[in-house]
Design a protein around this motif. Structure first.
Motif, PDB file in Angstrom:
ATOM      1  N   ARG A 124      47.227  27.496 -12.623  1.00  0.00           N
ATOM      2  CA  ARG A 124      47.142  28.160 -13.940  1.00  0.00           C
ATOM      3  C   ARG A 124      47.398  27.148 -15.059  1.00  0.00           C
ATOM      4  NH1 ARG A 124      45.265  32.788 -15.640  1.00  0.00           N
ATOM      5  NH2 ARG A 124      47.100  33.962 -16.325  1.00  0.00           N
ATOM      6  N   ALA A 125      48.289  26.181 -14.791  1.00  0.00           N
ATOM      7  CA  ALA A 125      48.592  25.172 -15.808  1.00  0.00           C
ATOM      8  C   ALA A 125      47.389  24.283 -16.100  1.00  0.00           C
ATOM      9  CB  ALA A 125      49.769  24.316 -15.360  1.00  0.00           C
ATOM     10  N   GLN A 126      46.516  24.102 -15.112  1.00  0.00           N
ATOM     11  CA  GLN A 126      45.353  23.231 -15.291  1.00  0.00           C
ATOM     12  C   GLN A 126      44.099  23.993 -15.721  1.00  0.00           C
ATOM     13  OE1 GLN A 126      45.816  19.983 -15.253  1.00  0.00           O
ATOM     14  NE2 GLN A 126      47.956  20.466 -14.790  1.00  0.00           N
ATOM     15  N   ALA A 127      44.181  25.314 -15.760  1.00  0.00           N
ATOM     16  CA  ALA A 127      43.006  26.127 -16.096  1.00  0.00           C
ATOM     17  C   ALA A 127      43.086  26.596 -17.552  1.00  0.00           C
ATOM     18  CB  ALA A 127      42.924  27.330 -15.157  1.00  0.00           C
ATOM     19  N   PRO A 128      41.919  26.753 -18.206  1.00  0.00           N
ATOM     20  CA  PRO A 128      41.910  27.301 -19.571  1.00  0.00           C
ATOM     21  C   PRO A 128      42.396  28.749 -19.578  1.00  0.00           C
ATOM     22  CG  PRO A 128      39.822  26.229 -19.047  1.00  0.00           C
ATOM     23  CD  PRO A 128      40.580  26.368 -17.758  1.00  0.00           C
ATOM     24  N   LEU A 129      43.069  29.109 -20.659  1.00  0.00           N
ATOM     25  CA  LEU A 129      43.557  30.475 -20.862  1.00  0.00           C
ATOM     26  C   LEU A 129      42.982  31.023 -22.159  1.00  0.00           C
ATOM     27  CD1 LEU A 129      47.404  30.070 -20.190  1.00  0.00           C
ATOM     28  CD2 LEU A 129      45.691  30.947 -18.597  1.00  0.00           C
ATOM     29  N   PRO A 130      42.775  32.345 -22.215  1.00  0.00           N
ATOM     30  CA  PRO A 130      42.413  32.934 -23.512  1.00  0.00           C
ATOM     31  C   PRO A 130      43.654  32.939 -24.410  1.00  0.00           C
ATOM     32  CG  PRO A 130      42.639  34.648 -21.849  1.00  0.00           C
ATOM     33  CD  PRO A 130      42.794  33.346 -21.137  1.00  0.00           C
ATOM     34  N   LEU A 131      43.644  32.112 -25.431  1.00  0.00           N
ATOM     35  CA  LEU A 131      44.833  31.936 -26.272  1.00  0.00           C
ATOM     36  C   LEU A 131      44.585  32.394 -27.703  1.00  0.00           C
ATOM     37  CD1 LEU A 131      45.984  28.336 -25.176  1.00  0.00           C
ATOM     38  CD2 LEU A 131      47.034  30.518 -24.530  1.00  0.00           C
TER      39      LEU A 131
END
Length: 515
Positions: free
Chosen positions: A118-125
């Protein structure tokens, strides 16, 4: 000051994973001490569908002022009220960046042991900063964040007063960023760009700031269209650091374009071989400029007023054209060190006859200092309190009246180029003041006008096109009319002194005969 970070999710990938990435539990409100206040982390909302983490920084204005002390005697004073009443506790700035690096350090590094994928994946921010100082306005905010992968950069200027729209907008904006990015990338961008937009830092920018910038800018700064502006502002416009950062960023860009390591292309210099010329120390450049000016003036009998430990006296002795050199200083200790430096006790008779070290205060007249070709005040005037300058002026220009006077003093404008000199500090703890070029010229021209001298100004050291040279030198030359008057006055005083001596001798002889 306030910042929120929001993300969305679903039962399979809940939004509350944000707590793992930030290493802050959504069900707890946590408090952290910073050097200038207290940081609070809490979650206004935390569900599988939507989670928001908030960072609230309470700045202690008194602590900020106390930690900003130490400007040095004579440093530019701040307005007493402005030190405590300002926007620092409310508007996002370098204070918030430092708090982020303290509170979200692991997230900034992109590390999460619990959920590494999760830390290396894009997130909807969605990131919101309600009050962001923006020197350059909302347009500059969009230029800085626009190329960084955000789908929406909403920067709305905050009006000075909603009840008085005619007053216009303030320099603050409400910023909302939306898009899919890695959390670490988003935090690094904020870490760099918040102080860039504010265009000020609450702490001294040291050389290690270049490394901080490159670490936080990894992956986005090397190709940013506003790279030069970002680098310059982040490093508080310190041209030496900015140039170093730009060079390293160019290496990064070249390495990425060729799919190579930076080290593999930065190998043109053998670090075991010293191929660079060492820069000439400013003190040596100053002595050289003084010696050149004295030779041009044709001076042979020279006063070094405020001679200190005798460095200039030593340089003068090496030139046989200077037949008489007198060093004057108020400090007995400095004169003792000067005597040791010159080896007066072992000096040959002829050489020793050329030099005299004398204790004396430069703010008092001294008849022994009259009749010399030139006097040098090298880095002296700034050690006097301003109210005592007129006394020194009269003692040198009004009483001693050498044909040539050289005065050197620091140029305070150049201080921004000293990368190791904290902002607002003077160069030496005993400096009572340091003048700009305009202030020094104004003082020198008034002195020259009052005492019958002409004055020219000579830069000493590299003459920076923006801030001038590190040292400024004024060369005072007595006008022909005043030189004639001075010679006549000296002859009259000498004649009067001889007559006085004869009268004293006659009276003594008469008294002896009577006895």
């Amino acid at each position: 000051m306030f910042l929120t970070i929001s993300t969305t999710g679903n039962p399979e990938r809940p939004a509350t994973d944000l707590g793992f990435l930030l290493h802050k539990h959504p069900e707890k409100a946590q408090t952290f001490s910073t050097s200038h206040g207290t940081a609070h982390v809490f979650y206004p909302e935390a569900s599988a569908e939507r989670c928001t983490a908030a960072l609230l920084l309470e700045v202690d204005p008194v602590a900020l002022v106390r930690r900003g002390k130490g400007k040095g005697r004579g440093g530019a004073p701040d307005a007493a009220l402005a030190q405590y009443v300002n926007d620092r506790p409310y508007a996002a700035s370098s204070l918030l960046s430092v708090a982020m690096s303290t509170v979200f350090k692991t997230a900034l590094n992109g590390v999460c042991r619990a959920l590494p994928e999760r830390a290396q994946a894009p997130l909807p921010l969605r990131i919101e900063v309600p009050a962001l100082p923006a020197r350059g306005g909302a347009e500059l905010v969009r230029k800085l964040f626009g190329p960084l992968g955000w789908t929406s950069v909403d920067a709305v200027a905050v009006p000075l007063d909603e009840q008085f729209p005619q007053w216009g907008d303030s320099r603050y904006v409400r910023l909302v960023l939306e898009g899919e990015l890695r959390l670490a990338d988003a935090l690094r961008q904020l870490y760099v760009l918040l102080p860039v937009l504010d265009d000020a830092k609450h702490y001294w920018v040291a050389p290690d700031e270049v490394d901080k910038l490159l670490r936080a800018g990894e992956g986005w700064l090397a190709d940013h269209p506003e790279q030069k502006l970002i680098t310059s502002r982040y490093l508080s416009r310190r041209w030496g650091l900015t140039r170093q950062a730009m060079q390293r960023l160019e290496l990064v860009r070249l390495a990425e374009s060729d799919d190579l390591d930076v080290e593999s292309i930065d190998n043109a210099v053998d670090e075991t071989t010293d191929t660079e010329e060492k820069p000439v120390p400013l003190a040596e450049q100053r002595r050289t400029a003084i010696l050149d000016a004295l030779r041009i003036a044709g001076a042979s009998r020279v006063l070094d007023l405020g001679c200190g430990q005798g460095q200039l006296v030593q340089a003068l002795l090496k030139d046989v054209g200077f037949t008489e050199i007198v060093g004057v200083d108020v400090s007995v200790r400095a004169l003792t060190i000067a005597s040791r430096r010159l080896k007066l006790d072992r000096m040959g008779e002829r050489q020793a006859g050329r030099v005299t070290l004398r204790q004396g205060s430069l703010t008092y007249t001294d008849k022994r200092l009259g009749g010399y070709d030139a006097a040098v005040l090298s880095e002296v005037i700034e050690h006097l309190d301003l109210p005592r300058l007129p006394a020194l002026e009269y003692a040198v220009f009004g009483s001693a009246r050498p044909r040539t006077v050289l005065v050197t003093t620091p140029n305070v404008e150049y201080n921004v180029r000293w990368e190791t000199l904290p902002a607002g500090h003077v160069r030496h703890g005993d400096h009572r003041f340091e003048w700009t070029r305009a202030e020094f010229r104004d003082w020198a021209q008034k002195v020259a006008q009052r005492h019958g001298y002409g004055v020219e100004f000579v830069p000493v050291g590299p003459d920076d096109p923006e801030v001038g040279p590190p040292t400024q030198m004024a060369v005072f030359t007595m006008t022909a009319v005043d030189e004639t008057k001075t010679k006549t006055k000296s002859k009259t005083e000498s004649k009067s002194e001889n007559e006085s001596r004869r009268e004293t001798a006659d009276e003594t002889e008469k008294e002896a005969k009577v006895a």
